[in-house]
Design an enzyme around this catalytic site. Structure first.
Site, PDB file in Angstrom:
ATOM      1  N   GLY A 186      39.037 -32.836  -8.918  1.00 40.64           N
ATOM      2  CA  GLY A 186      40.453 -32.755  -9.253  1.00 40.64           C
ATOM      3  C   GLY A 186      40.836 -31.633 -10.191  1.00 40.64           C
ATOM      4  O   GLY A 186      41.911 -31.038 -10.059  1.00 40.64           O
TER       5      GLY A 186
ATOM      6  N   THR B 161      41.712 -34.217  -1.814  1.00 38.69           N
ATOM      7  CA  THR B 161      40.582 -34.952  -2.381  1.00 38.69           C
ATOM      8  C   THR B 161      39.525 -33.942  -2.798  1.00 38.69           C
ATOM      9  O   THR B 161      39.348 -32.912  -2.140  1.00 38.69           O
ATOM     10  CB  THR B 161      39.965 -35.942  -1.384  1.00 38.69           C
ATOM     11  N   GLY B 162      38.829 -34.245  -3.886  1.00 34.84           N
ATOM     12  CA  GLY B 162      37.800 -33.323  -4.333  1.00 34.84           C
ATOM     13  C   GLY B 162      37.730 -33.298  -5.842  1.00 34.84           C
ATOM     14  O   GLY B 162      38.196 -34.231  -6.504  1.00 34.84           O
TER      15      GLY B 162
ATOM     16  N   ARG C  11      40.983 -39.229 -18.923  1.00 31.79           N
ATOM     17  CA  ARG C  11      41.056 -38.148 -17.931  1.00 31.79           C
ATOM     18  C   ARG C  11      41.948 -38.532 -16.747  1.00 31.79           C
ATOM     19  O   ARG C  11      41.847 -39.614 -16.188  1.00 31.79           O
ATOM     20  CB  ARG C  11      39.641 -37.839 -17.437  1.00 31.79           C
ATOM     21  N   VAL C  12      42.801 -37.616 -16.347  1.00 31.88           N
ATOM     22  CA  VAL C  12      43.635 -37.784 -15.159  1.00 31.88           C
ATOM     23  C   VAL C  12      43.327 -36.621 -14.227  1.00 31.88           C
ATOM     24  O   VAL C  12      43.268 -35.473 -14.669  1.00 31.88           O
ATOM     25  CB  VAL C  12      45.137 -37.796 -15.535  1.00 31.88           C
ATOM     26  N   GLY C  13      43.125 -36.922 -12.948  1.00 34.23           N
ATOM     27  CA  GLY C  13      42.808 -35.866 -11.986  1.00 34.23           C
ATOM     28  C   GLY C  13      44.046 -35.324 -11.300  1.00 34.23           C
ATOM     29  O   GLY C  13      45.178 -35.453 -11.789  1.00 34.23           O
ATOM     30  N   ASP C  14      43.830 -34.725 -10.135  1.00 39.99           N
ATOM     31  CA  ASP C  14      44.921 -34.085  -9.391  1.00 39.99           C
ATOM     32  C   ASP C  14      45.798 -35.080  -8.642  1.00 39.99           C
ATOM     33  O   ASP C  14      46.973 -34.799  -8.367  1.00 39.99           O
ATOM     34  CB  ASP C  14      44.330 -33.098  -8.386  1.00 39.99           C
TER      35      ASP C  14
ATOM     36  N   THR D  32      38.600 -40.721  -2.827  1.00 44.91           N
ATOM     37  CA  THR D  32      40.059 -40.810  -2.912  1.00 44.91           C
ATOM     38  C   THR D  32      40.653 -41.004  -1.525  1.00 44.91           C
ATOM     39  O   THR D  32      40.110 -40.489  -0.550  1.00 44.91           O
ATOM     40  CB  THR D  32      40.583 -39.505  -3.541  1.00 44.91           C
TER      41      THR D  32
END
Ligand code: ASP
Length: 311
Positions: free
Chosen positions: A230, A227-228, A204-207, A176
């Site tokens: 999420g 980043t990481g 799926r949606v991350g942070d 990211t």
């Protein structure tokens, strides 16, 4: 409005993860460093000319989205279905206006689409087909699969699909991209853009596009890009938590970022953050062996690093 030409700062990241000299080839490392340098140049040119933090973070992230070394825009990872699905967000610390998009697959620079959501709609977040319809209406530059998808990403997905237990990218190299800046007027902004995690499913949606999780900016405290893994950054509300600690507990950026990364780790996650304050401080913190990262400021500092031990 007070202006302090000596104060601006720009910090960027290109993802955290198991980044060590033995896990990254010299070519990958050199290519990523060049990309980080180009992003610093694009973002800092705006700040040096007295421009706004929000323009600077957008410019820096656009460069990284176009760079195939990172997991955003061109070179983004693939979901379990072999499709690309991009998320991005941008936030202005002056008034906490924000824009974000999730699950787009035909846009070259999702961060600019997020900016258009912020600038021209009453909404904060658009997703999927609606976000793409909006992009089309706004004349946002499109990109096709040939541009966005790299053959290496198809290989990575095939490897992951071959592992029965493989939910996510076992390599744990998050790619990211993000930027935080403080401009000469003392305003902060943040932007983040990603393809998410390899093998993600079910929309799926991350942070990254969630305001307060992977992206946050508030002139009363700081700007944050994460980043990481999420899911853990969402559960920690990482971006907002760092800002809230600074605002309500009076912590400095490093203390607040350390506490929140510790919180992510306590939940079982890994990753990193970059944080910029209106006073012109900037810090990075990560729990992984490395993080693609770079920094520049009005005093002429310029640092580009990947591995943990470098700085
Ligand atoms: N945080 C991103 C996500 O979970 C992944 C990354 O940092 O590379 O979507």
């Amino acid at each position: 409005m007070s202006t302090d030409a000596d104060r601006w700062t720009l910090m960027i990241h290109g993802g955290a993860g198991i980044l060590r000299p033995d896990t990254l080839s010299p070519e990958q490392s050199a290519g990523a460093r060049a990309g980080l340098g180009a992003a610093l140049d694009a973002g800092s040119a705006i700040l040096r000319a007295g421009g706004d933090a929000i323009d600077s973070v957008e410019a820096a992230v656009r460069v990284l989205e176009d760079d195939p070394h990172f997991n955003a825009g061109r070179g983004a990872v693939l979901g379990f279905d072999g499709q690309i699905s991009l998320d991005a967000a941008i936030m202005d610390g002056r008034d906490r206006r924000a824009g974000s998009v999730a699950g787009v697959s035909t846009v070259r620079n999702p961060v600019s689409l997020a900016r258009a959501v912020m600038a021209t709609t009453p909404h904060v977040m658009l997703s999927g087909a609606g976000a793409e319809e909006f992009a089309h209406e706004q004349g946002i530059e499109a990109a096709d699969e040939d541009w966005l998808v790299l053959p290496e990403r198809r290989t990575q997905l095939a490897e992951l699909r071959a592992k029965p237990e493989g939910w996510f990218d076992a390599e744990m190299k998050y790619g990211t991209v993000g930027a935080v800046a403080c401009d000469a007027h003392g305003h902060v902004a943040a932007a983040t853009s990603t393809g998410g995690v390899t093998g993600k499913r079910w929309g799926r949606v991350g942070d990254t596009p969630l305001i307060g999780a992977g992206t946050y900016a508030d002139d009363r405290a700081c700007a944050v890009s994460a980043t990481g893994a999420g899911e853990f950054f969402i559960r920690e509300s990482a971006g907002h938590e760092i800002a809230a600690r600074m605002r309500m507990l009076g912590e400095d950026a490093a203390t607040a970022a350390d506490a929140v990364i510790a919180g992510v780790v306590a939940l079982g996650g890994t990753g990193g953050v970059i944080v910029a304050t209106p006073a012109g401080d900037a810090v990075w913190r990560f729990s992984t062996p490395g993080m693609y990262r770079a920094y520049t400021d009005a005093q002429g500092a310029r640092t580009i690093a990947i591995f943990g031990a470098e700085i």
